[in-house]
Design a protein around this motif. Structure first.
Motif, PDB file in Angstrom:
ATOM      1  N   GLU A  12       0.837  -1.204   0.000  1.00 51.56           N
ATOM      2  CA  GLU A  12       0.000   0.000   0.000  1.00 51.56           C
ATOM      3  C   GLU A  12       0.865   1.245   0.000  1.00 51.56           C
ATOM      4  OE1 GLU A  12      -2.852  -0.033   3.173  1.00 51.56           O
ATOM      5  OE2 GLU A  12      -3.426  -2.100   2.768  1.00 51.56           O
ATOM      6  N   GLY A  13       0.280   2.349  -0.440  1.00 49.38           N
ATOM      7  CA  GLY A  13       0.937   3.647  -0.346  1.00 49.38           C
ATOM      8  C   GLY A  13       2.125   3.835  -1.274  1.00 49.38           C
ATOM      9  N   LEU A  14       2.195   3.129  -2.374  1.00 50.49           N
ATOM     10  CA  LEU A  14       3.319   3.276  -3.293  1.00 50.49           C
ATOM     11  C   LEU A  14       3.217   4.536  -4.151  1.00 50.49           C
ATOM     12  CD1 LEU A  14       3.665  -0.424  -4.511  1.00 50.49           C
ATOM     13  CD2 LEU A  14       5.227   0.813  -3.001  1.00 50.49           C
ATOM     14  N   GLY A  15       2.002   5.008  -4.348  1.00 50.42           N
ATOM     15  CA  GLY A  15       1.808   6.231  -5.135  1.00 50.42           C
ATOM     16  C   GLY A  15       2.441   6.120  -6.508  1.00 50.42           C
ATOM     17  N   ASP A  16       3.247   7.145  -6.857  1.00 52.01           N
ATOM     18  CA  ASP A  16       3.849   7.153  -8.198  1.00 52.01           C
ATOM     19  C   ASP A  16       5.065   6.226  -8.310  1.00 52.01           C
ATOM     20  OD1 ASP A  16       5.766   8.588  -6.840  1.00 52.01           O
ATOM     21  OD2 ASP A  16       5.622  10.372  -8.093  1.00 52.01           O
ATOM     22  N   LYS A  17       5.344   5.459  -7.283  1.00 50.02           N
ATOM     23  CA  LYS A  17       6.422   4.448  -7.336  1.00 50.02           C
ATOM     24  C   LYS A  17       5.876   3.066  -7.727  1.00 50.02           C
ATOM     25  CE  LYS A  17       9.711   6.831  -4.637  1.00 50.02           C
ATOM     26  NZ  LYS A  17      10.156   7.795  -5.601  1.00 50.02           N
ATOM     27  N   THR A  18       4.563   2.991  -7.987  1.00 49.19           N
ATOM     28  CA  THR A  18       3.930   1.727  -8.350  1.00 49.19           C
ATOM     29  C   THR A  18       4.429   1.238  -9.712  1.00 49.19           C
ATOM     30  OG1 THR A  18       1.935   2.278  -7.112  1.00 49.19           O
ATOM     31  CG2 THR A  18       1.715   0.593  -8.823  1.00 49.19           C
ATOM     32  N   ILE A  19       4.765  -0.052  -9.757  1.00 45.11           N
ATOM     33  CA  ILE A  19       5.138  -0.728 -11.006  1.00 45.11           C
ATOM     34  C   ILE A  19       4.002  -1.693 -11.321  1.00 45.11           C
ATOM     35  CG2 ILE A  19       6.813  -2.246 -12.127  1.00 45.11           C
ATOM     36  CD1 ILE A  19       8.869  -1.230 -10.012  1.00 45.11           C
ATOM     37  N   TYR A  20       3.489  -1.628 -12.543  1.00 46.27           N
ATOM     38  CA  TYR A  20       2.369  -2.487 -12.912  1.00 46.27           C
ATOM     39  C   TYR A  20       2.774  -3.955 -12.903  1.00 46.27           C
ATOM     40  CZ  TYR A  20       0.236   1.929 -14.201  1.00 46.27           C
ATOM     41  OH  TYR A  20      -0.258   3.203 -14.164  1.00 46.27           O
ATOM     42  N   ASP A  21       1.811  -4.812 -12.596  1.00 44.90           N
ATOM     43  CA  ASP A  21       2.074  -6.245 -12.458  1.00 44.90           C
ATOM     44  C   ASP A  21       2.420  -6.920 -13.789  1.00 44.90           C
ATOM     45  OD1 ASP A  21       1.612  -5.954  -9.762  1.00 44.90           O
ATOM     46  OD2 ASP A  21      -0.383  -6.845  -9.807  1.00 44.90           O
ATOM     47  N   ASP A  22       1.774  -6.487 -14.859  1.00 44.58           N
ATOM     48  CA  ASP A  22       2.015  -7.115 -16.166  1.00 44.58           C
ATOM     49  C   ASP A  22       3.213  -6.491 -16.865  1.00 44.58           C
ATOM     50  OD1 ASP A  22      -0.219  -8.758 -15.921  1.00 44.58           O
ATOM     51  OD2 ASP A  22      -1.522  -7.415 -17.057  1.00 44.58           O
ATOM     52  N   PHE A  23       3.985  -7.333 -17.543  1.00 45.18           N
ATOM     53  CA  PHE A  23       4.973  -6.822 -18.490  1.00 45.18           C
ATOM     54  C   PHE A  23       4.701  -7.460 -19.841  1.00 45.18           C
ATOM     55  CE2 PHE A  23       7.227 -10.378 -16.441  1.00 45.18           C
ATOM     56  CZ  PHE A  23       7.778 -11.071 -17.506  1.00 45.18           C
ATOM     57  N   ASP A  24       5.080  -6.765 -20.900  1.00 41.55           N
ATOM     58  CA  ASP A  24       4.805  -7.204 -22.270  1.00 41.55           C
ATOM     59  C   ASP A  24       6.035  -7.860 -22.879  1.00 41.55           C
ATOM     60  OD1 ASP A  24       2.216  -5.978 -22.258  1.00 41.55           O
ATOM     61  OD2 ASP A  24       3.179  -4.048 -22.636  1.00 41.55           O
ATOM     62  N   LEU A  25       5.795  -8.925 -23.622  1.00 36.05           N
ATOM     63  CA  LEU A  25       6.847  -9.602 -24.378  1.00 36.05           C
ATOM     64  C   LEU A  25       6.472  -9.594 -25.860  1.00 36.05           C
ATOM     65  CD1 LEU A  25       7.614 -12.747 -22.183  1.00 36.05           C
ATOM     66  CD2 LEU A  25       8.970 -10.660 -22.386  1.00 36.05           C
ATOM     67  N   ALA A  26       7.439  -9.291 -26.699  1.00 35.94           N
ATOM     68  CA  ALA A  26       7.280  -9.414 -28.145  1.00 35.94           C
ATOM     69  C   ALA A  26       8.420 -10.299 -28.628  1.00 35.94           C
ATOM     70  CB  ALA A  26       7.339  -8.044 -28.819  1.00 35.94           C
ATOM     71  N   VAL A  27       8.071 -11.418 -29.252  1.00 37.77           N
ATOM     72  CA  VAL A  27       9.049 -12.436 -29.604  1.00 37.77           C
ATOM     73  C   VAL A  27       9.066 -12.649 -31.119  1.00 37.77           C
ATOM     74  CG1 VAL A  27       9.772 -14.828 -29.199  1.00 37.77           C
ATOM     75  CG2 VAL A  27       8.580 -13.561 -27.383  1.00 37.77           C
ATOM     76  N   ASN A  28      10.277 -12.665 -31.665  1.00 37.43           N
ATOM     77  CA  ASN A  28      10.469 -12.928 -33.091  1.00 37.43           C
ATOM     78  C   ASN A  28      11.483 -14.069 -33.205  1.00 37.43           C
ATOM     79  OD1 ASN A  28      10.589 -12.827 -35.843  1.00 37.43           O
ATOM     80  ND2 ASN A  28      11.674 -10.886 -35.951  1.00 37.43           N
ATOM     81  N   LEU A  29      11.021 -15.213 -33.673  1.00 42.55           N
ATOM     82  CA  LEU A  29      11.859 -16.411 -33.765  1.00 42.55           C
ATOM     83  C   LEU A  29      12.245 -16.675 -35.215  1.00 42.55           C
ATOM     84  CD1 LEU A  29       9.685 -18.712 -31.477  1.00 42.55           C
ATOM     85  CD2 LEU A  29      11.735 -17.447 -30.803  1.00 42.55           C
ATOM     86  N   LYS A  30      13.510 -16.981 -35.430  1.00 41.47           N
ATOM     87  CA  LYS A  30      14.005 -17.412 -36.746  1.00 41.47           C
ATOM     88  C   LYS A  30      14.496 -18.848 -36.603  1.00 41.47           C
ATOM     89  CE  LYS A  30      13.866 -13.452 -39.041  1.00 41.47           C
ATOM     90  NZ  LYS A  30      13.099 -13.249 -40.242  1.00 41.47           N
ATOM     91  N   PHE A  31      14.134 -19.685 -37.564  1.00 42.76           N
ATOM     92  CA  PHE A  31      14.561 -21.094 -37.506  1.00 42.76           C
ATOM     93  C   PHE A  31      14.916 -21.591 -38.895  1.00 42.76           C
ATOM     94  CE2 PHE A  31       9.968 -20.673 -37.349  1.00 42.76           C
ATOM     95  CZ  PHE A  31       9.526 -21.449 -38.398  1.00 42.76           C
TER      96      PHE A  31
END
Length: 188
Positions: free
Chosen positions: A169-188
């Protein structure tokens, strides 16, 4: 005797035709990329992490499997330089976040794959980070020798709680969102 050999040969050809073996295609880790974006109330950071190894499995040119190992110590920010880059990278690799000394790899193993058409598949996979495994679902597109996907990961499911308003609680503008995004490009 000749008929017996003919029948045996016909049987062998029939079995060979019915048996379709899977083809495993190794991912070229030097040409593949994983980009990440983590967001906080006051902005975001972006970066990369490298694959250590990976492969996709195909049967009759249809995606049927996949598994990947991510080299967590390669985790780095790409939006900072100098002292701030060092501080963020150090924090991301620390136990507060990914604990890369103790957990040098993360894994993703495909469990179910459903074709959607136009070379797009819906995949449910087991993602393991910091020895915690949870399912993730995403769409992946396969074109020629390339596969691409983008999806969100809830870091708190992997015991990465630092700066999460879900736990503090009380993190204010120090809050980091729970989700992070991944973008994956695979070459095979």
């Amino acid at each position: 005797m000749k008929n017996l050999k003919t029948i045996a040969l016909a049987f062998a050809v029939a079995l060979t035709t019915l048996t379709v073996s899977a083809q495993t295609k190794k991912v070229d880790v030097s040409k593949s990329t994983i980009n990440w974006v983590g967001k906080k109330v006051t902005g975001q950071h972006s970066g990369t992490v490298a694959l250590k190894s990976g492969s996709l499995v195909f049967k009759k040119n249809k995606l049927t499997g996949g598994s990947f190992i991510v080299d967590m110590p390669t985790l780095t920010s790409t939006d900072l330089t100098g002292e701030y880059l060092g501080k963020l990278n150090g924090h991301l690799k620390a136990d507060d976040f990914f604990g890369t000394d103790k957990y040098p790899t993360s894994t993703l193993v495909f469990k179910t794959i459903a074709p959607k058409g136009n070379n797009v598949y819906t995949v449910t996979a087991d993602l393991t980070i910091k020895a915690k495994t949870n399912p993730v679902t995403f769409d992946i597109t396969v074109n020629g020798d390339t596969a691409t996907t983008a999806f969100k990961v809830d870091r708190t499911k992997y015991d990465i709680k630092y700066g999460s308003k879900s736990f503090f609680e009380g993190l204010g503008d120090k809050t980091i969102y729970d989700d992070f995004d991944l973008a994956v490009n695979l070459k095979f």
